[in-house]
Design a protein around this motif. Sequence first.
Motif, PDB file in Angstrom:
ATOM      1  N   PHE A 153       1.560   1.873   9.300  1.00  0.00           N
ATOM      2  CA  PHE A 153       1.932   0.804   8.363  1.00  0.00           C
ATOM      3  C   PHE A 153       2.369   1.383   7.032  1.00  0.00           C
ATOM      4  N   LEU A 154       1.597   2.366   6.531  1.00  0.00           N
ATOM      5  CA  LEU A 154       1.894   2.925   5.209  1.00  0.00           C
ATOM      6  C   LEU A 154       3.305   3.495   5.171  1.00  0.00           C
ATOM      7  N   VAL A 155       3.631   4.306   6.194  1.00  0.00           N
ATOM      8  CA  VAL A 155       4.956   4.952   6.217  1.00  0.00           C
ATOM      9  C   VAL A 155       6.055   3.899   6.328  1.00  0.00           C
ATOM     10  N   VAL A 156       5.911   3.002   7.337  1.00  0.00           N
ATOM     11  CA  VAL A 156       6.961   1.996   7.576  1.00  0.00           C
ATOM     12  C   VAL A 156       7.046   1.038   6.392  1.00  0.00           C
ATOM     13  N   GLY A 157       5.881   0.625   5.877  1.00  0.00           N
ATOM     14  CA  GLY A 157       5.872  -0.326   4.766  1.00  0.00           C
ATOM     15  C   GLY A 157       6.551   0.231   3.534  1.00  0.00           C
ATOM     16  N   LEU A 158       6.305   1.513   3.222  1.00  0.00           N
ATOM     17  CA  LEU A 158       6.969   2.112   2.065  1.00  0.00           C
ATOM     18  C   LEU A 158       8.471   2.169   2.283  1.00  0.00           C
ATOM     19  N   ALA A 159       8.881   2.511   3.526  1.00  0.00           N
ATOM     20  CA  ALA A 159      10.319   2.548   3.822  1.00  0.00           C
ATOM     21  C   ALA A 159      10.937   1.166   3.652  1.00  0.00           C
ATOM     22  N   VAL A 160      10.224   0.139   4.149  1.00  0.00           N
ATOM     23  CA  VAL A 160      10.736  -1.238   4.040  1.00  0.00           C
ATOM     24  C   VAL A 160      10.855  -1.634   2.575  1.00  0.00           C
ATOM     25  N   ALA A 161       9.811  -1.350   1.787  1.00  0.00           N
ATOM     26  CA  ALA A 161       9.835  -1.739   0.374  1.00  0.00           C
ATOM     27  C   ALA A 161      10.957  -1.018  -0.359  1.00  0.00           C
ATOM     28  N   PHE A 162      11.123   0.287  -0.051  1.00  0.00           N
ATOM     29  CA  PHE A 162      12.179   1.038  -0.729  1.00  0.00           C
ATOM     30  C   PHE A 162      13.552   0.486  -0.383  1.00  0.00           C
ATOM     31  N   SER A 163      13.801   0.232   0.923  1.00  0.00           N
ATOM     32  CA  SER A 163      15.143  -0.245   1.267  1.00  0.00           C
ATOM     33  C   SER A 163      15.376  -1.662   0.752  1.00  0.00           C
ATOM     34  N   ALA A 164      14.305  -2.479   0.677  1.00  0.00           N
ATOM     35  CA  ALA A 164      14.468  -3.810   0.086  1.00  0.00           C
ATOM     36  C   ALA A 164      14.836  -3.687  -1.392  1.00  0.00           C
ATOM     37  N   PHE A 165      14.209  -2.712  -2.063  1.00  0.00           N
ATOM     38  CA  PHE A 165      14.541  -2.483  -3.472  1.00  0.00           C
ATOM     39  C   PHE A 165      16.010  -2.091  -3.618  1.00  0.00           C
ATOM     40  N   ARG A 166      16.469  -1.227  -2.693  1.00  0.00           N
ATOM     41  CA  ARG A 166      17.867  -0.798  -2.767  1.00  0.00           C
ATOM     42  C   ARG A 166      18.830  -1.946  -2.440  1.00  0.00           C
ATOM     43  N   VAL A 167      18.373  -2.915  -1.602  1.00  0.00           N
ATOM     44  CA  VAL A 167      19.243  -4.056  -1.287  1.00  0.00           C
ATOM     45  C   VAL A 167      19.612  -4.794  -2.565  1.00  0.00           C
ATOM     46  N   VAL A 168      18.627  -4.964  -3.467  1.00  0.00           N
ATOM     47  CA  VAL A 168      18.899  -5.749  -4.665  1.00  0.00           C
ATOM     48  C   VAL A 168      19.406  -4.903  -5.825  1.00  0.00           C
ATOM     49  N   THR A 169      19.393  -3.568  -5.694  1.00  0.00           N
ATOM     50  CA  THR A 169      19.867  -2.758  -6.814  1.00  0.00           C
ATOM     51  C   THR A 169      21.108  -1.947  -6.474  1.00  0.00           C
ATOM     52  N   ALA A 170      21.487  -1.856  -5.200  1.00  0.00           N
ATOM     53  CA  ALA A 170      22.609  -0.993  -4.825  1.00  0.00           C
ATOM     54  C   ALA A 170      23.872  -1.417  -5.560  1.00  0.00           C
TER      55      ALA A 170
END
Lengths: 101, 183
Positions: free
Chosen positions: B15-32
């Motif tokens: 969960f930790l690994v996947v969750g961090l990846a999900v949070a990071f890519s979600a952050f990039r969705v709104v900032t890219a």
Amino acid sequence: MPVTQFLILAAALFALGIYGLLVRRNIVLILLSVELMLNAVNINLIAFESMIRSSDAVGQVFAVFVITIAAAEVGIGLAIVLLIFRNRKSANVDDLSLMRW
Amino acid sequence: MDFADWASETTNWVFLVVGLAVAFSAFRVVTARNVVHAALFLVATLAGTAVLFLLLSAEFVAWVLVLVYIGAVIVLFLFGIMITRAPTGYDKGLDADKKLWPAVLSVATFVLLSWASIEAFGSETIQGVGEPTSTETLGLALLGRFVMPFEVVSFVLLAALIGGITIARRDLDPIEEEQRRAV
């Protein structure tokens, strides 16, 4: 596994969706942010389903419904974006001030 | 639950690994700064979410997510980006200038939701890890208890199909239409 870690991740995705919705100018990107928020709700539904384990998987059924509605929403949304772009030559919400006073 | 308990479960680390990846890519969705990159980061977010669903023993929903979202919705998005000729390269005017209040509101929402979750469900745990819900259960629920919403949703999809075609179709010129009728 504690259920809160999933809920906190979903809260983060939802908050990022709100941020994108308010900050983005391009309509397609606004729709992307809406998808992010719907996805956060799906995570919550699935996490709660795994927590209570209802006999007919209510949470998962609801998640399937949310996914279906989201697909319909994107179809209609992009059709509207297409129409706006054809009429106004822009996909920028700042240009769509006709109905604002 | 203390950290030693938490760390002893392998699924938590997944969960930790996947969750961090999900949070990071979600952050990039709104900032890219690039529209296509934002859509592709959404793919990463959704793929990570599908893994989380597998972890939460929702196998059917995970594959529905992969098929419907990554398979169809993202293609539709990329299609929309290409057809509106959105700036596909680096673009400064993609975001509004005032970002402070949206950021404050978003952080406040996150804090409020997290606090409420911890307060209400702090001691609850996920039941039956590794015992996936069978598709049979889901199918019986969809066509039994939830058959009415199921039918309504199918009607909504039909309406969206017809509506999408009607809205996006290019209307013919009156003159052009006249000519067509004459032939």
